[in-house]
Design an enzyme around this catalytic site. Structure first.
Site, mmCIF file in Angstrom:
data_model
loop_
_atom_site.group_PDB
_atom_site.id
_atom_site.type_symbol
_atom_site.label_atom_id
_atom_site.label_comp_id
_atom_site.label_asym_id
_atom_site.label_seq_id
_atom_site.Cartn_x
_atom_site.Cartn_y
_atom_site.Cartn_z
ATOM 1 N N ASP A 152 0.853 -1.177 0.000
ATOM 2 C CA ASP A 152 0.000 0.000 0.000
ATOM 3 C C ASP A 152 0.894 1.234 0.000
ATOM 4 O OD1 ASP A 152 -1.886 1.959 0.404
ATOM 5 O OD2 ASP A 152 -2.252 1.452 2.496
ATOM 6 N N ASP A 165 0.799 5.319 -0.013
ATOM 7 C CA ASP A 165 -0.142 6.390 0.240
ATOM 8 C C ASP A 165 0.597 7.719 0.358
ATOM 9 O OD1 ASP A 165 -2.047 8.155 1.744
ATOM 10 O OD2 ASP A 165 -3.256 6.341 1.591
ATOM 11 N N ASP A 209 3.332 1.338 3.246
ATOM 12 C CA ASP A 209 2.685 1.315 4.549
ATOM 13 C C ASP A 209 2.993 -0.039 5.184
ATOM 14 O OD1 ASP A 209 1.186 1.712 6.750
ATOM 15 O OD2 ASP A 209 -0.751 1.800 5.727
#
Lengths: 413, 342
Positions: free
Chosen positions: A95, A97, A314
């Site tokens: 992930d 972000d 992440d």
């Protein structure tokens, strides 16, 4: 969000789910699904579906703000405890972000406020400078600059790490725009399914350069000389050579003085001898530095530089073996954008602010609280402050989902 | 075709177990027949030396005797059926194998890794001017190194090329022996015919007697002063592993030791706790504990690692809500303690 606006959104989402060609993960019947309804209710978890149509009907009927599927495969995905679910493996997920990257534009469009009332711009601090508190409410925005920065991170992760070092094939990877401020990469090869949490953590640390010791990557004393990795070496060896070369090529006296044990004099000497040092480095010799302790210099430099070169992923998402992750092709309730699958060769040119936009051009009247200037497709909107505006549906839906606008009472739904 | 000498060295290999299987020896004969007297002696030595010293000495017994003593030892360990013994025995067999493996021919090593353990491994064909001979697919590598947390085993400190971790011969041998240890722990106790118990009764009793003497007391140990209940989940889980006699890696031992000392536990209390380790050595343990207390060398009293360091070493387990608010396990302890008192 007021009731009329909420109903309007639900209707729009529902229309989308009626006709969309919904994507579903492989081994669909082994996946758990989760949903968050509009209006901030609890997450509905432990759902499983027998067929794609059943799921699509559910989405159409309930029009949730967020829809997720488990990265894990379960024997009984709808059981409510982990024990009963019977874990059978999980995809490996990354992930990325924008939240984790400090882009300069955040100073303009992001802000945070502490419970004590202190307000600041940009990324929230670890501690409130006024009261020392650690809980903040955040207001953040999506902009081209942020989305481009995170796309670069995604490309680096894919090419430098996943395809190169980890040797995955392009069709092992599924790349998705998250629908808001980032990208999700799913690796579904059988080989990674049974990796434990501990093993996945090691992958995270590899990508983030956490716990890296240059001594294990070929930096050593050999017959009175300091030898080190070369640019052409694979894995982190080559990357470390790159870190050193790039740093030196661009370094100013000021940059060098930031390093421990380097003063004005040493820094000047290094700059003077730059060309010679770089030439030696390219041949794998790391001892052309005119300073007393070259190995210290390199260790300090590499530890800082490696973390910068590492990927900004992440951590808990990748380490977790029972994570729920946004279901591609569903709508993100905080943007109204589609979580969009992208083939790897199209990623570089992908523009989320046009290609992930779901809604169209039909005009809608909205009451806007406050919004900075933003782009959708080829059009630029705003900035707005306390005004009634007629906007194309796509822009109106975006502002409503961001929580900064509501339907103007007179709009007929 | 491999010779009997090879099978005796590596009795855990597929080839060895295949050879033994086709001899079709009745386990009852193993314990009763005069012909197997030496096999029994060597098999018992395997078990007792594991239990008492954590290793198995090399003896120049005859090859077939050496080979057959392996299944015999495994039968004994299975019949005694005690987790502590199984772990001790698995560790000792792994150490014994390692001693042979580091001197073994490259292709033999590869063959053992592939055929016996089913590992995805190859020889390095790239022409690297580097000391690596073997490569192992990273998922197998991560799986095998899960309990080896010395910093050089961390993936970030390895050379990873197109999905394969490059390894020196010594490292490769170490991973094979680690695999053997795990396989032994997983396979034992063997499912055996109940009738065997009567035949093996004497030897099983004998092992039991030594086991009772050697095995550390397993009572749950809750010191009065230090409030273990207020420890963070990571420390509780480490302590649980220690009490269960699991082989906790170096970083984990350091973390739990420094933590316990910092919350006021006495050195002697901790030593009693650690006597459950399969490779417990009181003198060494005491020295290390005193070192952490600052009684030797640098006279620095060590604090347990911070949460972020614990995460790096994969020691941050089952974090709870309070964990979200703290950055150090001792902070957790203090908060929890003040919470229960007030």
């Amino acid at each position: 969000m007021d009731e009329i606006t909420q109903k309007f959104i639900a209707k729009k989402f529902s229309e989308y789910y009626k006709t969309v060609e919904l994507w579903t993960p492989p081994e669909f019947e082994k996946r758990e699904f989760g949903f968050i309804p509009f209006g901030g209710g609890m997450m509905i978890r432990h759902r499983a579906f027998q067929s794609k149509i059943e799921l699509q009907n559910y989405l159409q009927r309930t029009a949730p703000a967020h829809a997720y599927h488990s990265s894990a495969y379960y024997q009984n995905p709808s059981a409510s405890t982990m024990n009963e679910k019977r874990w059978q493996g999980a995809d490996l997920i990354f992930d990325l972000d924008v939240d984790h990257i400090d882009t300069p534009c955040k100073q303009v469009h992001d802000s945070w406020s502490c419970r004590c009332g202190y307000v600041g711009k940009g990324i929230k601090p670890e501690k409130c400078p006024k009261c020392g508190g650690t809980k903040f409410s955040e207001l953040n925005w999506l902009c081209d600059e942020c989305l481009t920065a995170i796309k670069k991170e995604a490309l680096k992760l894919i090419y430098e790490f996943l395809l190169n070092d980890f040797g995955f094939k392009e069709n092992d990877l599924s790349v998705n725009f998250s629908g808001a401020r980032g990208y999700h990469i799913h690796v579904r090869s059988k080989s990674v399914r049974e990796l434990s949490q501990v093993g996945r953590r090691e992958i995270v640390d590899y990508i983030r350069a956490e716990g890296l010791f240059p001594e294990f990557h070929g930096l050593r004393k050999d017959k009175g000389r300091i030898v080190g990795p070369k640019l052409t070496d694979p894995g982190w060896r080559g990357k470390l050579a790159k870190v050193a070369l790039e740093f030196l090529a661009q370094a100013t006296i000021e940059d060098l003085k930031q390093l421990p044990e380097i003063g004005e004099k040493s820094a000047a000497k290094i700059i003077e001898n730059k060309a010679r040092i770089i030439k030696a480095l390219k041949e794998g010799y790391w001892d052309a530095l005119p300073v007393r302790s070259s190995s210290h210099f390199w260790l300090n430099l590499l530890k800082i530089g490696a973390v910068k070169l590492g990927g900004e992923i992440d951590q808990p998402v990748t380490a977790d073996v029972k994570r729920l992750i946004r279901l591609p092709t569903t709508i993100h309730g905080k943007t109204s954008f589609r979580a969009t699958q992208i083939s790897i060769n199209k990623l570089e040119g992908f523009d989320p602010l046009s290609e992930a936009v779901v809604f169209g051009k039909k005009e809608i009247s909205v009451q806007i609280n406050e919004a900075p200037k933003f782009r959708l497709g080829e059009e630029i909107f705003g900035p707005f402050k306390n005004e009634k505006v007629v906007l194309p549906e796509a822009a109106a839906m975006f502002l409503i989902c961001r929580g900064v606008a509501k339907l103007n009472g007179k709009t007929n739904i | 075709m491999v010779g009997l000498e090879y099978l005796a060295k590596y009795p855990f290999t597929r080839e060895a177990s295949g050879y033994v299987a086709q001899l079709n020896i009745n386990p009852v004969d193993l314990i009763t027949e005069r012909a197997y007297l030496n096999t029994r002696e060597r098999g018992k030595a395997r078990v007792f030396e594991s239990l008492e010293f954590g290793l198995i000495q090399n003896k120049s017994s005859e090859h077939l005797t050496e080979l057959l003593s392996y299944p015999f030892a495994r039968i004994i360990v299975s019949l005694v059926n005690d987790r502590y013994l199984i772990r001790r025995y698995a560790l000792a067999e792994a150490k014994r194998a390692y001693g042979f493996l580091i001197n073994e021919d490259t292709n033999r090593l590869l063959e053992i890794a592939q055929r016996t353990f089913g590992l995805n491994v190859r020889l390095v064909e790239e022409n690297l001017t580097l000391p690596f001979i073997f490569k192992m697919y990273f998922t197998d590598y991560l799986n095998l190194t899960e309990n080896l947390r010395a910093i050089e085993w961390k993936l970030i400190n390895r050379l990873l090329v197109k999905g394969h971790v490059l390894l020196r011969k010594r490292e490769f041998a170490r991973l094979i022996s680690e695999n053997l240890k795990r396989k032994t722990e997983r396979e034992l106790p063997l499912k055996l015919d109940r009738k065997l118990e009567a035949h093996y009764e004497n030897i099983v009793q004998e092992v039991h007697r030594v086991l009772i003497e050697r095995k550390p007391s397993m009572e749950v140990f809750l010191p009065k002063k230090a409030e273990i209940q207020s420890s963070p989940p990571c420390m509780k889980s480490l302590l649980g592993a220690v009490q269960a006699g699991e082989n906790v890696p170096h970083q984990g031992r350091f973390a739990i030791t420094a933590f316990l000392l910092n919350i006021g536990m006495k050195i002697d209390e901790i030593i009693q706790l650690y006597s459950a380790f399969p490779d417990f050595d009181e003198k060494k343990t005491r020295y290390q504990l005193e070192h952490i207390c600052g009684l030797h060398g640098s006279h620095i009293k060590y604090a347990p690692p911070s949460c972020s360091t614990l995460k790096t070493f994969n020691l941050c387990l089952d974090p709870d809500e309070l964990c979200q608010r703290i950055k150090h396990p001792l902070t957790y302890y203090k908060l929890k303690l003040s919470g229960t008192n007030g």
